[in-house]
Scaffold this active site. Structure first.
Site, PDB file in Angstrom:
ATOM      1  N   LYS A  92      -6.899 -50.920 -20.805  1.00 35.93           N
ATOM      2  CA  LYS A  92      -7.882 -51.226 -21.860  1.00 35.93           C
ATOM      3  C   LYS A  92      -7.586 -52.551 -22.560  1.00 35.93           C
ATOM      4  O   LYS A  92      -8.496 -53.248 -22.996  1.00 35.93           O
ATOM      5  CB  LYS A  92      -7.924 -50.086 -22.886  1.00 35.93           C
ATOM      6  CG  LYS A  92      -8.371 -48.738 -22.319  1.00 35.93           C
ATOM      7  CD  LYS A  92      -9.862 -48.701 -22.059  1.00 35.93           C
ATOM      8  CE  LYS A  92     -10.321 -47.341 -21.544  1.00 35.93           C
ATOM      9  NZ  LYS A  92     -11.732 -47.331 -21.129  1.00 35.93           N
ATOM     10  N   GLU A 114     -15.349 -47.428 -30.213  1.00 37.53           N
ATOM     11  CA  GLU A 114     -15.282 -45.989 -29.964  1.00 37.53           C
ATOM     12  C   GLU A 114     -14.015 -45.710 -29.165  1.00 37.53           C
ATOM     13  O   GLU A 114     -13.479 -46.618 -28.523  1.00 37.53           O
ATOM     14  CB  GLU A 114     -16.506 -45.551 -29.147  1.00 37.53           C
ATOM     15  CG  GLU A 114     -16.408 -45.783 -27.622  1.00 37.53           C
ATOM     16  CD  GLU A 114     -16.248 -47.244 -27.211  1.00 37.53           C
ATOM     17  OE1 GLU A 114     -16.660 -48.128 -27.965  1.00 37.53           O
ATOM     18  OE2 GLU A 114     -15.703 -47.498 -26.108  1.00 37.53           O
ATOM     19  N   SER A 378      -4.145 -46.421 -14.063  1.00 37.18           N
ATOM     20  CA  SER A 378      -4.788 -47.081 -15.213  1.00 37.18           C
ATOM     21  C   SER A 378      -4.010 -46.960 -16.514  1.00 37.18           C
ATOM     22  O   SER A 378      -4.157 -47.797 -17.401  1.00 37.18           O
ATOM     23  CB  SER A 378      -6.204 -46.537 -15.396  1.00 37.18           C
ATOM     24  OG  SER A 378      -6.176 -45.123 -15.505  1.00 37.18           O
TER      25      SER A 378
HETATM   26  C1  LIG Z   1      -5.686 -44.424 -19.032  1.00 36.32           C
HETATM   27  C2  LIG Z   1      -7.164 -44.374 -18.867  1.00 36.32           C
HETATM   28  N1  LIG Z   1      -7.693 -44.454 -17.635  1.00 36.32           N
HETATM   29  C3  LIG Z   1      -9.024 -44.396 -17.431  1.00 36.32           C
HETATM   30  C4  LIG Z   1      -9.899 -44.245 -18.490  1.00 36.32           C
HETATM   31  C5  LIG Z   1     -11.367 -44.173 -18.193  1.00 36.32           C
HETATM   32  O1  LIG Z   1     -12.078 -45.280 -18.619  1.00 36.32           O
HETATM   33  P1  LIG Z   1     -12.692 -46.318 -17.606  1.00 36.32           P
HETATM   34  O2  LIG Z   1     -13.530 -45.556 -16.643  1.00 36.32           O
HETATM   35  O3  LIG Z   1     -13.497 -47.215 -18.476  1.00 36.32           O
HETATM   36  O4  LIG Z   1     -11.562 -47.029 -16.939  1.00 36.32           O
HETATM   37  C6  LIG Z   1      -9.409 -44.158 -19.792  1.00 36.32           C
HETATM   38  C7  LIG Z   1     -10.313 -44.012 -20.926  1.00 36.32           C
HETATM   39  O5  LIG Z   1      -9.947 -43.801 -22.039  1.00 36.32           O
HETATM   40  C8  LIG Z   1      -7.997 -44.222 -19.992  1.00 36.32           C
HETATM   41  O6  LIG Z   1      -7.462 -44.145 -21.207  1.00 36.32           O
END
Ligand SMILES: Cc1ncc(COP(=O)(O)O)c(C=O)c1O
Length: 392
Positions: A92, A114, A378
């Site tokens: 993020k 948000e 992620s």
């Molecule tokens: C660690 C992590 N991975 C994935 C996501 C999913 O979001 P996005 O689809 O925008 O990557 C989030 C959302 O809060 C997250 O915190």
């Protein structure tokens, strides 16, 4: 960074999906944002400053790590793109840094955002502190309970947390609350956290997250001497997924897979698997896929992962589904919990429960395939370790 297709920049559409469906007051603000983004994207000074912070503040490039024991267990060669190692612990921050520099250029006096899992809230509170701007984070009260650690982090960083009890008190409701505030206070800068919402947000987020795919492509070439056979990411709104995918979309031999938050499986009301179970509709300012009831009204999503627990999805992903370039799958809570534990034990890496969905899909589809793949990790799982990892 991958520059954005000029057609999309102009029209706000990815194929037939996207656009800007908002009240007049926001339409004006978002047109200004689009114009400023277009200028910034090609301004070498802006890009230089962005890259400076990515390197010295976030700690990029994030490593591409060969997960040997996981690979042995699955029977295929798996590399992890370690977004969990970024400052604040998830992808993020890549987008937040870019948008806060845009906000600064536009003379913003207040930042709003948000959050679901709290990772975007923490990253926003972090960059607001970095540039010294006041910040409000909107969050569903259910997620405030589910992600306590991140709520404490946001407070410490100086952000005000605005809880909402609307709807199911989760991510969709946090977006509604933030949009409501934005309509009342159009001088605020809305720092949106995923590749969703009205134009130009899906393009802005694509651009700032594309650093993931650009790095991963270069790193796999260095380590394997060739492109991967397949790549994987989890998908809530779609920002980490589009970040990784953007580096490989034109490589037709690279198969691309995304894991949605499947909740209990494929039953409406107990899933967040929007692209598998949903239909096209206008939702939260954009035309994309959405989970709908028989009267075409949005219905609440459900997933154990707060960051995936969302009935909509970004318009670029709706297009990638319809063109068949990306294959979207449902991963249940139980499958994600299993992967969360397996990765922790096999590699000493505790993933965010969101990221565990991508690991689970890779474990399922790569079983004894003996191919080379990249999974986007992620975020890290500190926020999830205190939770009872079972269906809620
Ligand atoms: C660690 C992590 N991975 C994935 C996501 C999913 O979001 P996005 O689809 O925008 O990557 C989030 C959302 O809060 C997250 O915190």
């Amino acid at each position: 960074m991958k520059s954005i297709n000029p057609e999309t920049l102009k029209s706000g559409y990815f194929g037939r999906f996207g656009g800007r469906f908002v009240p007049e007051v926001l339409d004006v603000k978002l047109a200004e944002l689009a114009a400023e983004f277009e200028k910034a994207m090609t301004d070498p000074e802006f890009i230089k400053e962005y890259k400076y912070y990515l390197k010295y503040y976030v700690g990029r490039p994030s490593p591409l790590y060969y997960a040997e024991r996981l690979s042995k267990a699955v029977g295929s060669k798996i590399y992890l793109k370690r977004e969990d190692l970024n400052h604040t612990g998830a992808h993020k921050i890549n987008n937040c840094l870019g948008q806060i520099l845009l906000a600064k250029r536009m003379g913003a006096k207040e930042i709003i955002a948000e959050t679901g899992a709290g990772q975007h809230g923490v990253a926003t509170a972090t960059v607001a502190a970095l540039v010294g701007l006041p910040c409000k984070i909107f969050m569903g009260s259910r997620d405030v309970e589910r992600q306590k650690l991140n709520v404490q982090r946001m407070s410490l960083l100086g952000a005000e947390i605005v809880k909402t009890d609307l709807g199911t008190a989760s991510l969709k409701d946090a977006v509604d609350a933030a949009l409501g505030y934005y309509i009342e206070n159009p001088t605020a800068f809305y720092l949106l956290g995923s590749a969703v919402g009205p134009h130009p947000y899906p393009s802005i987020i694509h651009f700032f997250q594309s650093v993931i795919g650009t790095e991963a492509r270069q790193q796999i070439m260095e380590q394997e001497g060739k492109l991967p056979d397949s790549i994987f990411a989890c998908i809530g709104g779609g920002s980490n997924a589009i970040g990784l995918f953007s580096g490989f979309l034109e490589d037709k031999d690279v198969e691309i897979f995304a894991a949605e938050g499947g909740g209990d499986g494929l039953s409406l009301g107990r899933t967040a698997s929007t692209l598998v179970m949903g239909r096209p509709a206008v939702f939260q300012g954009t035309f994309s896929y959405c989970l709908l009831d028989e009267n075409d009204q949005p219905i609440p999503a459900y997933s154990i992962a707060s960051g995936l627990d969302y009935p909509g999805v970004g318009p670029e992903h709706a297009n990638l589904k319809e063109t068949g370039r990306v294959s979207y799958h449902c991963i249940t809570d139980d499958e994600a919990i299993h992967a969360f534990k397996e990765l922790s034990r096999l590699e000493g890496i505790i993933p965010a429960i969101e990221s565990a969905h991508a690991v689970a899909l890779a474990m399922k589809l790569l079983k004894d395939k003996n191919v080379v793949s990249i999974v986007n990790l992620s975020g890290r799982g500190d926020k999830d370790v205190e939770r009872e990892m079972e269906n809620e």
